[in-house]
Motif scaffolding. Structure first.
Motif, mmCIF file in Angstrom:
data_model
loop_
_atom_site.group_PDB
_atom_site.id
_atom_site.type_symbol
_atom_site.label_atom_id
_atom_site.label_comp_id
_atom_site.label_asym_id
_atom_site.label_seq_id
_atom_site.Cartn_x
_atom_site.Cartn_y
_atom_site.Cartn_z
ATOM 1 N N SER A 155 9.370 -3.519 -2.496
ATOM 2 C CA SER A 155 8.919 -2.371 -3.274
ATOM 3 C C SER A 155 10.084 -1.601 -3.867
ATOM 4 O O SER A 155 10.061 -1.204 -5.041
ATOM 5 C CB SER A 155 8.076 -1.449 -2.388
ATOM 6 O OG SER A 155 7.705 -0.276 -3.096
ATOM 7 N N SER A 176 9.045 5.392 7.240
ATOM 8 C CA SER A 176 9.066 3.930 7.353
ATOM 9 C C SER A 176 8.294 3.450 8.579
ATOM 10 O O SER A 176 7.581 2.432 8.517
ATOM 11 C CB SER A 176 10.517 3.437 7.428
ATOM 12 O OG SER A 176 11.183 4.023 8.534
ATOM 13 N N TRP A 199 4.230 6.898 -1.270
ATOM 14 C CA TRP A 199 3.941 7.231 0.111
ATOM 15 C C TRP A 199 3.645 8.710 0.333
ATOM 16 O O TRP A 199 2.790 9.045 1.154
ATOM 17 C CB TRP A 199 5.080 6.769 0.996
ATOM 18 C CG TRP A 199 4.800 6.949 2.457
ATOM 19 C CD1 TRP A 199 5.422 7.781 3.328
ATOM 20 C CD2 TRP A 199 3.780 6.286 3.200
ATOM 21 N NE1 TRP A 199 4.871 7.672 4.572
ATOM 22 C CE2 TRP A 199 3.848 6.752 4.525
ATOM 23 C CE3 TRP A 199 2.806 5.336 2.880
ATOM 24 C CZ2 TRP A 199 2.993 6.319 5.521
ATOM 25 C CZ3 TRP A 199 1.964 4.894 3.878
ATOM 26 C CH2 TRP A 199 2.061 5.386 5.174
ATOM 27 N N ARG A 244 8.653 -3.348 2.219
ATOM 28 C CA ARG A 244 9.333 -2.131 1.769
ATOM 29 C C ARG A 244 10.550 -2.456 0.915
ATOM 30 O O ARG A 244 10.806 -1.815 -0.099
ATOM 31 C CB ARG A 244 9.736 -1.296 2.988
ATOM 32 C CG ARG A 244 8.582 -0.577 3.642
ATOM 33 C CD ARG A 244 9.044 0.422 4.675
ATOM 34 N NE ARG A 244 9.423 -0.210 5.926
ATOM 35 C CZ ARG A 244 10.661 -0.382 6.344
ATOM 36 N NH1 ARG A 244 11.678 0.050 5.600
ATOM 37 N NH2 ARG A 244 10.920 -0.957 7.508
ATOM 38 N N TRP A 249 3.979 2.178 -0.796
ATOM 39 C CA TRP A 249 5.287 2.676 -0.364
ATOM 40 C C TRP A 249 5.960 3.497 -1.466
ATOM 41 O O TRP A 249 6.653 4.470 -1.188
ATOM 42 C CB TRP A 249 6.167 1.509 0.053
ATOM 43 C CG TRP A 249 7.541 1.901 0.486
ATOM 44 C CD1 TRP A 249 8.727 1.539 -0.077
ATOM 45 C CD2 TRP A 249 7.890 2.730 1.602
ATOM 46 N NE1 TRP A 249 9.775 2.088 0.593
ATOM 47 C CE2 TRP A 249 9.298 2.835 1.637
ATOM 48 C CE3 TRP A 249 7.148 3.407 2.569
ATOM 49 C CZ2 TRP A 249 9.971 3.572 2.593
ATOM 50 C CZ3 TRP A 249 7.823 4.146 3.527
ATOM 51 C CH2 TRP A 249 9.215 4.222 3.534
ATOM 52 N N GLN A 260 3.262 -2.437 -1.593
ATOM 53 C CA GLN A 260 4.462 -2.018 -2.315
ATOM 54 C C GLN A 260 4.181 -0.765 -3.147
ATOM 55 O O GLN A 260 5.000 0.163 -3.188
ATOM 56 C CB GLN A 260 4.952 -3.150 -3.209
ATOM 57 C CG GLN A 260 5.576 -4.310 -2.457
ATOM 58 C CD GLN A 260 5.981 -5.444 -3.367
ATOM 59 O OE1 GLN A 260 5.780 -5.381 -4.591
ATOM 60 N NE2 GLN A 260 6.542 -6.505 -2.813
#
Length: 417
Positions: A335, A157, A200, A332, A197, A194
């Protein structure tokens, strides 16, 4: 004495480490070698290899200055000269971004500030600790990790927030130039991050995470399906400056592919091979699109024929608008909520399909019933004639028989008269 053109060079990972050990940025190294920053980035990424004199200059800069040899001790002096203390060099991180900085791109309509540029002076690097998948070198072994004291390990994050805070402001301005719509630009950037993430682990180990997000945002912003949205039917207010309105109108009249190529090359500052790769075109096709786009802009605005002036005007146009982007935690959270909604929709759709299949199996016949064969004419047998309507004489006879049925017919009951 000139070195051989086949001067050995270290691996791409070692080149970056050698540059950072000398406290040099890519821009400074490019100035010493005499090339652009994008070329140095391609050399360190392993996409291209320097040749000729540039290869020699690049190897010489990576080798660093030659260390001075200590003087030979004097045999008459029993005490050797004490070596001078050398201050240790600390690698300068390429990107220092606050963890939860609010990426707002607001600037007055005057001269654009330095941080409101469309270009990124340094490429975005995700720290090794944030890469959930270990990176391997070309020979199959693990890559050399950085010094933990120089580059702290970040959580996923935190690494995502740093990438968002670094790329989102410039990316919103670029997307606004592509579409001419402020709200669509913000929405495209948020959707791209989004998706980043959600993927990721894949984005964190990418060579250029910022380029991955940029390509995704461009694809979403240039989608033709936005024309069907009710919001697209209402035009947004144009820029306040008349010169900016003319430039934006001329830029938006270009085809989407030409507009994107011109923005990447003259606005963002990518090289022609990188521009062609991001637009999924060959290098000659990208060069042809760039020439046509420049010609169309210069035909309407002759003062923008120079690429430097075009870049300055595009930067001023994008920086003069009030463009905002949400905070990284909000992106985040959005998403994750979108991923949960799609998961629930997929589960509900699967349940509906299973229920329909079970109902069909329950009501379906469990044996085969052959269909009734259609009738066929048999030779020698007259076809069956269906009764037709009665004639007038037949109707009169039927009425007479029904009326005299109680007394019997006349031939059985003679009339006296």
């Amino acid at each position: 004495m000139t070195q051989s053109p086949d001067t050995p060079l270290p691996s791409p990972q070692e080149r970056r480490r050698l540059r950072e050990a000398q406290s040099l940025t890519q821009a400074q190294l490019a100035a010493e070698v005499g090339v652009s920053r994008e070329t140095v980035r391609s050399w360190e990424a392993g996409r291209t290899t320097p040749r000729g004199r540039k290869r020699e200059a690049y190897a010489r800069v990576l080798a660093g200055p030659t260390a001075p040899q200590p003087p030979a001790p004097d045999p008459a002096d029993p005490k050797p000269a004490a070596p001078e203390p050398v201050a240790p060099k600390t690698a300068v991180p390429e990107t220092a971004v606050p963890e939860t900085a609010a990426p707002e791109t607001e600037s007055p309509a005057g001269k654009p500030p330095a941080e409101a540029s469309l270009r990124q002076e340094e490429p975005v690097r995700v720290p090794v600790g944030a890469a959930l998948i270990p990176v391997s070198t070309a020979d199959g072994g693990p890559a050399d990790t950085e010094d933990p004291a120089a580059t702290p390990t970040l959580t996923p994050s935190q690494a995502f927030d740093a990438l968002y805070a670094f790329c989102a402001p410039a990316l919103v301005r670029q997307t606004y130039l592509l579409t001419g719509r402020r709200e669509l630009a913000r929405e495209a950037v948020e959707r791209a991050f989004q998706l980043a993430w959600q993927r990721w682990p894949e984005v964190a180990v990418d060579r250029d995470p910022g380029g991955w997000v940029r390509a995704t945002a461009y694809e979403y912003a240039l989608s033709p399906w936005h024309r069907l949205r009710p919001r697209h039917r209402h035009p947004e207010p144009p820029p306040a400056d008349a010169a900016d309105r003319v430039l934006l109108e001329a830029f938006l009249k270009l085809p989407p592919a030409h507009r994107r190529t011109l923005l990447l090359y003259d606005g963002v500052g990518l090289g022609l091979p990188e521009t062609a790769a991001e637009t999924e075109a060959s290098t000659p096709a990208a060069a042809n699109r760039l020439l046509h786009a420049r010609g169309a802009i210069a035909a309407r605005l002759p003062e923008l024929a120079a690429p430097e002036e075009l870049h300055r005007r595009l930067t001023a146009l994008a920086s003069g608008e009030r463009l905002r982007a949400a905070r990284p935690p909000t992106v985040r959270t959005g998403s994750e909520q979108r991923a949960r909604q799609w998961t629930r929709a997929a589960v509900a759709f699967t349940v509906v399909i299973i229920s329909a299949t079970a109902l069909t199996l329950r009501d379906a016949q469990d044996h085969y019933e052959p269909p009734v064969a259609p009738g066929a004419t048999v030779q020698g047998v007259p076809p069956r004639v269906a009764p037709g309507p009665l004639s007038r004489q037949e109707l009169e006879l039927r009425a007479k028989l029904r009326a005299e049925l109680l007394n019997g017919p006349e031939r059985l009951t003679p009339d006296d008269h």
